[in-house]
Scaffold this active site. Sequence first.
Site, PDB file in Angstrom:
ATOM      1  N   ASN A  96     -12.407  -3.674  56.404  1.00 13.13           N
ATOM      2  CA  ASN A  96     -11.227  -4.421  55.968  1.00 13.13           C
ATOM      3  C   ASN A  96     -11.324  -4.847  54.507  1.00 13.13           C
ATOM      4  OD1 ASN A  96      -9.798  -4.248  58.336  1.00 13.13           O
ATOM      5  ND2 ASN A  96     -10.489  -6.213  59.134  1.00 13.13           N
ATOM      6  N   HIS A 114      -2.961  -8.752  56.151  1.00 10.67           N
ATOM      7  CA  HIS A 114      -3.198  -7.336  55.875  1.00 10.67           C
ATOM      8  C   HIS A 114      -2.311  -6.821  54.744  1.00 10.67           C
ATOM      9  CE1 HIS A 114      -5.924  -6.702  59.261  1.00 10.67           C
ATOM     10  NE2 HIS A 114      -5.159  -7.561  59.905  1.00 10.67           N
ATOM     11  N   SER A 169      -2.007  -5.015  62.152  1.00 14.18           N
ATOM     12  CA  SER A 169      -3.282  -4.395  61.801  1.00 14.18           C
ATOM     13  C   SER A 169      -3.666  -3.195  62.643  1.00 14.18           C
ATOM     14  CB  SER A 169      -4.400  -5.436  61.888  1.00 14.18           C
ATOM     15  OG  SER A 169      -4.549  -5.915  63.212  1.00 14.18           O
ATOM     16  N   ASP A 185       2.427 -14.227  58.448  1.00 16.51           N
ATOM     17  CA  ASP A 185       1.013 -13.872  58.317  1.00 16.51           C
ATOM     18  C   ASP A 185       0.929 -12.624  57.440  1.00 16.51           C
ATOM     19  OD1 ASP A 185      -1.370 -12.342  58.844  1.00 16.51           O
ATOM     20  OD2 ASP A 185      -1.764 -13.578  60.595  1.00 16.51           O
ATOM     21  N   SER A 190       7.715 -16.237  68.761  1.00 15.62           N
ATOM     22  CA  SER A 190       6.572 -15.412  68.392  1.00 15.62           C
ATOM     23  C   SER A 190       6.860 -13.930  68.589  1.00 15.62           C
ATOM     24  CB  SER A 190       5.365 -15.802  69.244  1.00 15.62           C
ATOM     25  OG  SER A 190       4.247 -14.981  68.972  1.00 15.62           O
ATOM     26  N   LYS A 231     -10.010  -9.696  53.195  1.00 22.03           N
ATOM     27  CA  LYS A 231      -9.629  -8.297  53.335  1.00 22.03           C
ATOM     28  C   LYS A 231      -9.317  -7.696  51.961  1.00 22.03           C
ATOM     29  CE  LYS A 231      -8.275  -8.693  58.158  1.00 22.03           C
ATOM     30  NZ  LYS A 231      -8.831 -10.033  58.422  1.00 22.03           N
ATOM     31  N   GLU A 237       4.116 -11.289  61.487  1.00 22.69           N
ATOM     32  CA  GLU A 237       3.200 -10.739  60.495  1.00 22.69           C
ATOM     33  C   GLU A 237       3.949  -9.787  59.562  1.00 22.69           C
ATOM     34  OE1 GLU A 237      -0.561  -9.308  62.099  1.00 22.69           O
ATOM     35  OE2 GLU A 237      -0.144 -10.357  63.991  1.00 22.69           O
ATOM     36  N   HIS A 259      -1.007 -11.742  66.123  1.00 19.72           N
ATOM     37  CA  HIS A 259      -2.466 -11.798  66.218  1.00 19.72           C
ATOM     38  C   HIS A 259      -2.926 -12.937  67.125  1.00 19.72           C
ATOM     39  CE1 HIS A 259      -6.633 -12.462  64.693  1.00 19.72           C
ATOM     40  NE2 HIS A 259      -6.620 -11.134  64.606  1.00 19.72           N
TER      41      HIS A 259
END
Length: 401
Positions: free
Chosen positions: A51, A214, A186, A211, A134, A245, A182, A139
Site C-alpha cells: 500500500n 486510497h 480498496s 474516506d 453507510s 499509503k 469512500e 471499510h
Amino acid sequence: MWYETFFRQQLDGLRREGNYRVFAELERHAGQFPRAYHHGLGREVTVWCSNDYLGMGQHPAVLDAMRDATTRYGAGAGGTRNISGTSPLHVALERELASLHGKQAALLFTSGYMSNWATIGTLAARMPGCVVLSDAANHASMIEGMRHSRAPKHVFRHNDPADLDRVLSTLPAGTPKIVAFESVYSMDGDIAPIAALCDVADRHGAMTYLDEVHGVGLYGPQGGGISDRDGVADRLTVIEGTLAKGYGVVGGYIAGSAALCDFVRSFASGFIFSSALPPAVAAAALASVRHLRGSTVERTRHAERVATVRRRLDEAGVPHLRNPSHIVPVPIGDPARCRAISERLLTGSGVYVQPINYPTVPRGGERLRITPTPLHDDADIEHLVRALSDAWSEFSLARAA
C-alpha cells in the site's frame, strides 16, 4: 479450562477453509523498493501488493526529515496530544493537511482505522437522534465507528445515489444525518460518484463523510484525492485520510471545519487517550505531503505503470477486474486456490502478492490484489505477467477472452 481448546478449534477452522493468515516477514531496504528480503524464503522478492503506492516510504526527502526529527526531538512524542505530546511538527502537519483539502482545520490520529472509528463514532453518538447512511462496501473501520456510536444505521446500495435518495426519503427532514462513503474502494478499485452523492445528501440536509485513504497522494493536482481531482472537496463535511499509503508513512487524519475538528478533538476517546504520533513520523509525513503537493512526477509515472500492467495482463489472457483506479484485482474465487497461487508465485518466481480472502472480501471473492508503483520497471512487469501466466496454466484456470 476449555479456553485454549476453543482458540485452537477456531484457528483450525480457518486453516481448513484456507483463510488462516500467514505473515510474510519482509526486510525492506531503503532505496531498493519494490525489492525486499523475505526471511522465510531466505531470498529477495519483488513486492507487488504494497500500500506504499508511490514508494514515498523510500523517498530521500521523507527519510531525511524523519532522521533529522529523530535527532532533534527524540524517538517518541512523550504522551497524548493533551499531555505533553504536541510538538510543532504535529501542528504544522495538521495545517498542511487542512490546506491540502481546502478545509479550516485537520486533526491527526495514530492510524486511518482510528480516525474513522473515533470520528464517526463520536459524531454519530454525540448528535442527538443522528442516523448514519453507510455505503454497502464501506471499510471495517467505518462500520466499527458506526457500531460503537449505537446510532441507527441504514445501508444503501454500493455507489448508488438513487438508493441513497430512497433511504434518506424515509427519514424525517429534521433528523441529523451522516452519509459515509469512500472515494476509492480498496478491494474492487471502483470509485464513488462523489458529486452525485453530495447532491443527494444536500437535498436532505445530511452531512457527508468521505474516506479518501486510497486516494490521497495519488489523485488530484496536489494529491488531495478523488475529491481534489473532481473539484468537490468543498462539498464534503469531513474528509478522512491516511498517511500510511500514498504518503508512505503511518497515521490518519480528518479535515473539516474548525468547530468540527475541535469537537472531535474534545470528545473522541480514541483521540484523547492515544499517545501522539512520534514527532519523527509527523516530520516524515509532512515532507511527503509537501513533496506530493508540488510534484506530479510520481502520480504520472504511477498511472502509466498501472496501465502497462493492465495491458500486459490482457495480452497474456490473465483476467483482472476493470476499474478506473490504481488497484488491479485478479479474481480467483476460492480461498485454498488463491493461497496456493500466491505461494506458487512467491516460491517459484520471487513474486510476492498476498492472497486476499474472507473476511477482507466476501466468500467467493478471493483474489490477488496487485498494486503497481512508479518504481516497478518494465522487467518487473514482464516477470510478474510471465509468473501469473504460468500459474494460470498450472492451476488450469480459464483465461480472459
